[in-house]
Design an enzyme around this catalytic site. Structure first.
Site, PDB file in Angstrom:
ATOM      1  N   HIS A 307       0.856  -1.183   0.000  1.00  0.00           N
ATOM      2  CA  HIS A 307       0.000   0.000   0.000  1.00  0.00           C
ATOM      3  C   HIS A 307       0.892   1.233   0.000  1.00  0.00           C
ATOM      4  CE1 HIS A 307      -3.155   2.828   1.139  1.00  0.00           C
ATOM      5  NE2 HIS A 307      -3.987   1.902   0.719  1.00  0.00           N
ATOM      6  N   ASP A 364      -8.008  -5.200   0.137  1.00  0.00           N
ATOM      7  CA  ASP A 364      -8.548  -6.043  -0.932  1.00  0.00           C
ATOM      8  C   ASP A 364      -8.210  -7.513  -0.761  1.00  0.00           C
ATOM      9  OD1 ASP A 364      -9.756  -3.998  -2.496  1.00  0.00           O
ATOM     10  OD2 ASP A 364      -7.734  -3.290  -2.906  1.00  0.00           O
TER      11      ASP A 364
HETATM   12  N1  CMC Z   1       4.045  -7.815  -4.703  1.00  0.00           N
HETATM   13  C1  CMC Z   1       5.377  -7.800  -4.902  1.00  0.00           C
HETATM   14  N2  CMC Z   1       6.141  -6.689  -4.825  1.00  0.00           N
HETATM   15  C2  CMC Z   1       5.522  -5.533  -4.564  1.00  0.00           C
HETATM   16  C3  CMC Z   1       4.138  -5.467  -4.335  1.00  0.00           C
HETATM   17  C4  CMC Z   1       3.400  -6.658  -4.414  1.00  0.00           C
HETATM   18  N3  CMC Z   1       2.077  -6.638  -4.225  1.00  0.00           N
HETATM   19  N4  CMC Z   1       3.789  -4.178  -4.089  1.00  0.00           N
HETATM   20  C5  CMC Z   1       4.904  -3.468  -4.153  1.00  0.00           C
HETATM   21  N5  CMC Z   1       5.959  -4.279  -4.437  1.00  0.00           N
HETATM   22  C6  CMC Z   1       7.378  -3.865  -4.534  1.00  0.00           C
HETATM   23  C7  CMC Z   1       7.609  -3.105  -5.832  1.00  0.00           C
HETATM   24  O1  CMC Z   1       8.039  -3.975  -6.862  1.00  0.00           O
HETATM   25  C8  CMC Z   1       8.675  -2.123  -5.408  1.00  0.00           C
HETATM   26  O2  CMC Z   1       9.913  -2.828  -5.371  1.00  0.00           O
HETATM   27  P1  CMC Z   1      11.277  -2.035  -5.722  1.00  0.00           P
HETATM   28  O3  CMC Z   1      11.414  -0.981  -4.692  1.00  0.00           O
HETATM   29  O4  CMC Z   1      12.314  -3.111  -5.640  1.00  0.00           O
HETATM   30  O5  CMC Z   1      11.095  -1.494  -7.102  1.00  0.00           O
HETATM   31  C9  CMC Z   1       8.331  -1.784  -3.958  1.00  0.00           C
HETATM   32  O6  CMC Z   1       7.594  -2.922  -3.483  1.00  0.00           O
HETATM   33  C10 CMC Z   1       7.471  -0.527  -3.816  1.00  0.00           C
HETATM   34  O7  CMC Z   1       6.330  -0.677  -4.660  1.00  0.00           O
HETATM   35  P2  CMC Z   1       5.685   0.513  -5.465  1.00  0.00           P
HETATM   36  O8  CMC Z   1       4.918  -0.037  -6.614  1.00  0.00           O
HETATM   37  O9  CMC Z   1       6.730   1.546  -5.760  1.00  0.00           O
HETATM   38  O10 CMC Z   1       4.701   1.085  -4.372  1.00  0.00           O
HETATM   39  P3  CMC Z   1       3.470   2.032  -4.652  1.00  0.00           P
HETATM   40  O11 CMC Z   1       3.235   2.755  -3.389  1.00  0.00           O
HETATM   41  O12 CMC Z   1       3.693   2.840  -5.882  1.00  0.00           O
HETATM   42  O13 CMC Z   1       2.275   1.039  -4.991  1.00  0.00           O
HETATM   43  C11 CMC Z   1       0.522  -0.501  -4.712  1.00  0.00           C
HETATM   44  C12 CMC Z   1       1.342   0.620  -4.058  1.00  0.00           C
HETATM   45  C13 CMC Z   1      -0.686  -0.809  -3.830  1.00  0.00           C
HETATM   46  C14 CMC Z   1      -0.017  -0.016  -6.066  1.00  0.00           C
HETATM   47  C15 CMC Z   1       1.396  -1.746  -4.891  1.00  0.00           C
HETATM   48  O14 CMC Z   1       1.838  -2.202  -3.633  1.00  0.00           O
HETATM   49  C16 CMC Z   1       0.705  -2.853  -5.671  1.00  0.00           C
HETATM   50  O15 CMC Z   1       0.770  -2.870  -6.903  1.00  0.00           O
HETATM   51  N6  CMC Z   1       0.022  -3.803  -4.950  1.00  0.00           N
HETATM   52  C17 CMC Z   1      -0.763  -4.814  -5.606  1.00  0.00           C
HETATM   53  C18 CMC Z   1      -2.104  -4.214  -6.045  1.00  0.00           C
HETATM   54  C19 CMC Z   1      -3.034  -3.978  -4.870  1.00  0.00           C
HETATM   55  O16 CMC Z   1      -3.147  -4.793  -3.978  1.00  0.00           O
HETATM   56  N7  CMC Z   1      -3.720  -2.806  -4.879  1.00  0.00           N
HETATM   57  C20 CMC Z   1      -4.691  -2.453  -3.855  1.00  0.00           C
HETATM   58  C21 CMC Z   1      -4.281  -1.228  -3.120  1.00  0.00           C
HETATM   59  S1  CMC Z   1      -5.200  -0.967  -1.608  1.00  0.00           S
HETATM   60  C22 CMC Z   1      -6.780  -0.521  -2.074  1.00  0.00           C
HETATM   61  C23 CMC Z   1      -6.893   0.711  -2.856  1.00  0.00           C
HETATM   62  O17 CMC Z   1      -6.241   1.723  -2.576  1.00  0.00           O
HETATM   63  O18 CMC Z   1      -7.692   0.715  -3.777  1.00  0.00           O
END
Ligand code: CMC
Length: 429
Positions: A307, A364
């Site tokens: 998140h 989720d």
């Molecule tokens: N599985 C594996 N690795 C992950 C995941 C995951 N679910 N989420 C983040 N990472 C890694 C990502 O690859 C990155 O690694 P590095 O620093 O080595 O490049 C690091 O963690 C930081 O991730 P980010 O994508 O830069 O983080 P963000 O804040 O931009 O994204 C997120 C947050 C929720 C979009 C992301 O964690 C994600 O894609 N999660 C899966 C989708 C999901 O569950 N979404 C629901 C969000 S909660 C409800 C809502 O708000 O609607």
């Protein structure tokens, strides 16, 4: 911390910028005059370090896993309040007393039907149309039927449009679902509670009696409360962005619905179930899937994990983990996907990768399992999320319009394209 200002030094010149302090002690640097004074802007793709509003609606401490609506912890609201109380709280700032609750609930109840004309919209869309597209289109179309309540600065019109939208969104959502399965649309039954009416319109059929199970009704209420608001998330930021142009409530919320649709936001609960199904079909080798998620060269991510704000347990996922067990037990269902989810969480949370990046289950991860147990198909998951998030969108739209300092949202950019070049006629290219 008693920091009063932040200093920025550019080419030997020092600039002071005031510090803004929130009621829970969070600090921000007020850079509204940055461009005027320095000629420069900030660049913050994804807005991870950018505050776009001062808001009194929701407080999140992502480090500690805290979520409060108007000061009330989510755990307490989920245990004691109804969704309609929470909707009132989010929109108007205080919990309603009995009289306010009756008036609010009564008014919302009176508006649940939609114009018969609108039902014809559903005929022209393909049967497989995603219900989020239908939801957004019909919400937007409401602005053509209710031209008497579109002025965002007329308190009476604002009140009427808020009650109309709260009342009609479940009906619009349920009609979308009935369309997708080819069943007759079921009209609202205003003697039912808000969550019971949702279940009734979704799952009743004219040929049979349908009674709403009180435990399932309570679980639906809890799901709606949990999704009620989450401060400046993608769809709410969209609502604020669109609403800042003084667009009417229906147009603004239609945009919020579309922002919510994406798999990284409200579509994630659908993506979680698809992932759990894929793991199940693949034989349930969780190690393999956790390794895939850790592999930099593999685009796969554990859906429902991570998140932008929570760097600790998402308190909503803790509530829903328990609720999902309760609903499954109550309905006498055993879902192998719940077992997979619980094991997956256990394994992932022992891995350095997830611990170091502070990736925990989010809202989720378990909400989809509850919706699946209730009988919702995957495509309806983000729709239920939208029903819950509606009071939050409305609260932000209203807060923004009530704030005399609101200006149209208009970010800047750093241009990285071509410098000026001469037009070349098509024959010479
Ligand atoms: N599985 C594996 N690795 C992950 C995941 C995951 N679910 N989420 C983040 N990472 C890694 C990502 O690859 C990155 O690694 P590095 O620093 O080595 O490049 C690091 O963690 C930081 O991730 P980010 O994508 O830069 O983080 P963000 O804040 O931009 O994204 C997120 C947050 C929720 C979009 C992301 O964690 C994600 O894609 N999660 C899966 C989708 C999901 O569950 N979404 C629901 C969000 S909660 C409800 C809502 O708000 O609607």
């Amino acid at each position: 911390m008693s920091v009063k200002s932040a200093k920025l030094t550019l080419e030997g010149i020092e600039y002071d910028f005031p510090i803004v302090r929130g009621s829970e002690g969070e600090l921000g640097i007020d850079i509204r005059k940055l461009r005027d004074r320095t000629g420069m802007i900030t660049l913050d793709e994804g807005f991870g370090s950018t505050g776009s509003a001062k808001s009194a609606i929701t407080y999140i401490d992502g480090e500690q896993g805290i979520l409060r609506y108007r000061g009330y912890p989510i755990e307490e609201l989920c245990g004691k309040a109804s969704f309609m109380e929470v909707a009132y709280l989010l929109i108007y700032g205080e919990l309603p007393n009995e009289q306010q609750y009756e008036q609010f609930g009564g008014s919302v109840r009176r508006h649940t039907m939609i114009m018969e004309d609108i039902k014809r919209y559903y005929d022209v869309w393909p049967r497989h149309a995603h219900p989020m597209a239908l939801l957004s289109s019909v919400v937007s179309a409401l602005s053509t039927y209710y031209e008497d309540s579109l002025d965002p600065f007329d308190p009476h019109q604002v009140q009427v449009s808020i009650h109309r939208l709260l009342a009609k969104l479940p009906t619009i959502a349920a009609f979308s679902y009935k369309k997708s399965i080819g069943q007759p649309k079921i009209y609202p039954l205003n003697k039912l509670s808000y969550p019971a009416n949702i279940l009734h319109m979704m799952f009743a059929v004219p040929a049979e009696d349908y009674g709403v199970d009180p435990d399932v009704e309570r679980a639906m209420d809890k799901l709606l409360i949990i999704h009620g608001d989450h401060e400046q998330n993608c769809s709410t930021a969209t609502v604020r962005m669109v609403g800042s142009s003084q667009a009417n409530l229906f147009a603004t919320v239609a945009a919020g619905v579309l922002a919510l649709w994406g798999p990284l936001h409200g579509g994630a609960n659908q993506a979680v179930i698809e992932m759990l199904e894929a793991i199940h079909t693949d034989g349930g080798d969780l190690r393999k899937w956790v390794d895939k998620a850790k592999d930099k060269d593999d685009p796969f991510r554990l859906m429902g994990f991570g998140h932008r704000v929570y760097k600790n347990f998402d308190p909503r996922s803790t509530i829903l983990r328990e609720a999902s067990r309760g609903v499954l037990d109550k309905l006498g269902k055993h879902d192998p996907l719940l077992d997979i989810a619980i094991k997956l969480e256990e394994i992932a949370l022992k891995e350095d990768y997830f611990l170091e990046k502070r990736l925990y289950p989010n809202v989720d991860f378990y909400s989809g399992l509850i919706l699946r147990a209730m009988g919702f198909p995957l495509k309806m998951f983000p729709v239920v999320f939208a029903l819950g998030r509606l009071p939050g969108w409305i609260a932000h739209w209203k807060e923004m319009n009530d704030d005399p300092n609101t200006r149209i949202a208009r970010p800047r950019q750093i241009y990285v394209g071509h410098n000026e070049r001469k037009y070349v006629p098509i024959q010479e290219r």
